[in-house]
Design a protein around this motif. Structure first.
Motif, PDB file in Angstrom:
ATOM      1  N   SER A 262      86.524  -3.448  30.950  1.00 36.73           N
ATOM      2  CA  SER A 262      87.766  -2.752  30.629  1.00 36.73           C
ATOM      3  C   SER A 262      88.051  -2.956  29.151  1.00 36.73           C
ATOM      4  O   SER A 262      87.472  -3.837  28.506  1.00 36.73           O
ATOM      5  N   SER A 263      88.945  -2.144  28.632  1.00 36.90           N
ATOM      6  CA  SER A 263      89.379  -2.295  27.242  1.00 36.90           C
ATOM      7  C   SER A 263      90.838  -1.884  27.179  1.00 36.90           C
ATOM      8  O   SER A 263      91.162  -0.722  26.976  1.00 36.90           O
ATOM      9  N   ASP A 264      91.720  -2.870  27.390  1.00 40.83           N
ATOM     10  CA  ASP A 264      93.137  -2.529  27.495  1.00 40.83           C
ATOM     11  C   ASP A 264      93.805  -2.353  26.138  1.00 40.83           C
ATOM     12  O   ASP A 264      94.885  -1.776  26.050  1.00 40.83           O
ATOM     13  N   ALA A 265      93.167  -2.869  25.058  1.00 39.45           N
ATOM     14  CA  ALA A 265      93.694  -2.688  23.697  1.00 39.45           C
ATOM     15  C   ALA A 265      95.165  -3.067  23.587  1.00 39.45           C
ATOM     16  O   ALA A 265      95.932  -2.461  22.850  1.00 39.45           O
ATOM     17  N   HIS A 266      95.559  -4.112  24.324  1.00 39.36           N
ATOM     18  CA  HIS A 266      96.962  -4.541  24.300  1.00 39.36           C
ATOM     19  C   HIS A 266      97.369  -5.069  22.929  1.00 39.36           C
ATOM     20  O   HIS A 266      98.458  -4.764  22.425  1.00 39.36           O
ATOM     21  N   HIS A 267      96.485  -5.870  22.320  1.00 37.77           N
ATOM     22  CA  HIS A 267      96.824  -6.528  21.059  1.00 37.77           C
ATOM     23  C   HIS A 267      95.514  -6.910  20.391  1.00 37.77           C
ATOM     24  O   HIS A 267      94.509  -7.148  21.057  1.00 37.77           O
ATOM     25  N   ILE A 268      95.530  -7.016  19.059  1.00 40.58           N
ATOM     26  CA  ILE A 268      94.284  -7.296  18.354  1.00 40.58           C
ATOM     27  C   ILE A 268      93.711  -8.669  18.710  1.00 40.58           C
ATOM     28  O   ILE A 268      92.484  -8.864  18.723  1.00 40.58           O
ATOM     29  N   SER A 269      94.563  -9.655  19.013  1.00 36.85           N
ATOM     30  CA  SER A 269      94.032 -10.980  19.322  1.00 36.85           C
ATOM     31  C   SER A 269      94.616 -11.619  20.573  1.00 36.85           C
ATOM     32  O   SER A 269      94.073 -12.619  21.053  1.00 36.85           O
ATOM     33  N   ALA A 270      95.698 -11.078  21.124  1.00 39.42           N
ATOM     34  CA  ALA A 270      96.320 -11.670  22.309  1.00 39.42           C
ATOM     35  C   ALA A 270      96.012 -10.839  23.543  1.00 39.42           C
ATOM     36  O   ALA A 270      96.016  -9.604  23.484  1.00 39.42           O
ATOM     37  N   PRO A 271      95.749 -11.489  24.689  1.00 39.70           N
ATOM     38  CA  PRO A 271      95.488 -10.733  25.917  1.00 39.70           C
ATOM     39  C   PRO A 271      96.771 -10.147  26.481  1.00 39.70           C
ATOM     40  O   PRO A 271      97.873 -10.595  26.154  1.00 39.70           O
ATOM     41  N   HIS A 272      96.631  -9.138  27.335  1.00 39.60           N
ATOM     42  CA  HIS A 272      97.798  -8.592  28.023  1.00 39.60           C
ATOM     43  C   HIS A 272      98.435  -9.721  28.841  1.00 39.60           C
ATOM     44  O   HIS A 272      97.744 -10.408  29.603  1.00 39.60           O
ATOM     45  N   PRO A 273      99.731  -9.951  28.723  1.00 38.97           N
ATOM     46  CA  PRO A 273     100.344 -11.115  29.376  1.00 38.97           C
ATOM     47  C   PRO A 273     100.240 -11.118  30.892  1.00 38.97           C
ATOM     48  O   PRO A 273     100.286 -12.178  31.522  1.00 38.97           O
ATOM     49  N   GLU A 274     100.093  -9.936  31.495  1.00 30.92           N
ATOM     50  CA  GLU A 274      99.954  -9.864  32.951  1.00 30.92           C
ATOM     51  C   GLU A 274      98.493  -9.795  33.393  1.00 30.92           C
ATOM     52  O   GLU A 274      98.204  -9.705  34.584  1.00 30.92           O
TER      53      GLU A 274
END
Length: 410
Positions: A262-274
């Motif tokens: 997958s590639s959620d692209a939530h943030h450049i260095s932080a994972p999606h919090p959920e």
């Protein structure tokens, strides 16, 4: 003993040998003892490595690395010597594949994030002091593709050569790309794996992100502070055919059964919090293998020991698997080996399956963060019951990969 084989529906990709060198060791005896004991003598505190003067902890390989042949002198970097220390362990099955299929039918797909950066740093330091770059230095060693080209040149392979660099999922994605080449009939065998070595750029980059711990990493603990970096190399040979040599007594061949990304692209260095991207990768891997969550007997977690990763990953694992599937992060034993991490943890899964080892217990201070979604952290002596294993790797930008390994029918 009778071994249960998971009822997968995918086409298995057979693993013919595994070469591995990390802080966990390089010999089968070292690796198995340290997995069994949860010991990590080569993960060590160091001083003077960071520009801000703080201390940190790193996982180092031990012993002398092999020399690069004189005929391959342009590839003579620390990273490639580290790679060769693991490649030498799978040289025989690779040469057998060459003899069987031909050099143009064996591909190389590997992952890295540092490549020859440490050699570039040394060259730039010499230039700063003397005014000139070393005569032997060429910028090509700094390029990501240097690792793949070295592996191909060392074995004189003429098939496709890819080097993938997607940060900490790099050497996991190689399995997906290799399977595509095999199933498309473009090649008959693929050398896969990854290698990453220490460099000041990476160490200080992660320090700048405030992601590094000054003590031993502590996955899933309420006291976790961040990662310990490590260096490592791990390589395997993959094909769609099972050879007699892949079977030993009552132990069936070990194979890649499924992949999910997958590639959620939530943030450049932080994972999606959920953990949305992590959950998607795991569910896709299960679907790809045709397996139900209850068929997974162990999850090798990404488990970096950062507050954000462990929180989101425990949520994602809990949603997909509930709270009874055994889970552990092996990064306390190796350090976080960045672009090599997926291949390193795939190698650990291979050892568990191939030699029927107890599951790697979770190493931490025992003070589990009760705010995390509940997961079943592995206790010492836990045996694998369901014989499919899932391994997670999550990278910057939400670039995620989950791999499923298990026993396969010949």
């Amino acid at each position: 003993m009778t071994i249960k084989i998971s009822k997968y529906t995918s086409t298995p990709v057979y693993i013919h040998g595994c070469g591995f060198n990390s802080a966990l060791g390089s010999s089968r005896e070292e690796i198995h003892q340290r997995l069994r004991d949860g010991s990590f003598p080569q993960v060590q505190p160091v001083s003077g490595w960071l520009n801000n003067g703080t201390d940190t902890v790193v996982g180092k390989v031990a012993g002398e690395l092999p020399a690069i042949p004189e005929s391959l002198k342009p590839y003579n970097t620390y990273n490639n010597r580290l790679a060769l220390s693991a490649l030498a362990q799978v040289a025989e099955p690779i040469r057998q594949a060459i003899a069987k299929y031909g050099r143009d039918r064996v591909a190389v797909i590997v992952g890295t994030s540092t490549s020859g950066t440490s050699d570039t740093e040394a060259a730039l330091l010499e230039k700063a002091e003397s005014g000139e770059l070393p005569g032997h230095y060429h910028y090509s060693v700094h390029e990501a593709n240097d690792l793949g080209e070295f592996v191909a040149a060392y074995f004189e392979l003429q098939g496709p050569v890819y080097t993938i660099s997607t940060a900490c999922s790099s050497s996991g994605r190689v399995f997906m790309s290799a399977r595509r080449l095999l199933k498309a009939g473009i090649v008959d065998a693929v050398v896969v794996g990854g290698c990453d070595s220490f460099c000041q750029l990476t160490l200080n980059g992660f320090s700048g992100l405030e992601a590094m711990s000054d003590t031993f990493c502590n996955p899933f603990s309420e006291n976790r502070k961040g990662i310990n970096l490590g260096e490592a190399a791990a390589f395997m040979l993959l094909s769609l055919t099972v050879e007699d040599s892949a079977w030993t007594g009552d132990v069936p061949a070990v194979a890649l059964l499924g992949v999910g990304d997958s590639s959620d692209a939530h943030h450049i260095s932080a994972p999606h919090p959920e953990g949305k991207g992590a959950e998607e990768a795991m569910r896709r891997a299960l679907d790809d293998a045709g397996l139900k969550p209850e068929s997974i007997g162990y999850i090798n977690a990404h488990g970096t020991s950062t507050p954000l990763n462990d929180a989101m990953e425990s949520k994602a694992i809990n949603r997909v698997f509930g709270e009874h599937t055994p889970v552990s992060s092996t990064k306390p034993l190796t350090g976080h080996t960045l672009g090599a991490a997926s291949a390193v943890e795939a190698a650990i899964c291979w050892h568990v399956l191939r030699y029927q080892l107890a599951l790697p217990a979770q190493v931490n201070d025992g003070q589990i963060d009760q705010s995390l979604a509940p997961v079943a952290l592995v206790q010492p002596g836990t045996q694998l019951v369901e014989t499919a294993i899932l391994s997670n790797s999550f990278a910057f930008g939400g670039n995620n990969i989950s791999l499923i390994f298990g026993y396969a029918h010949g």
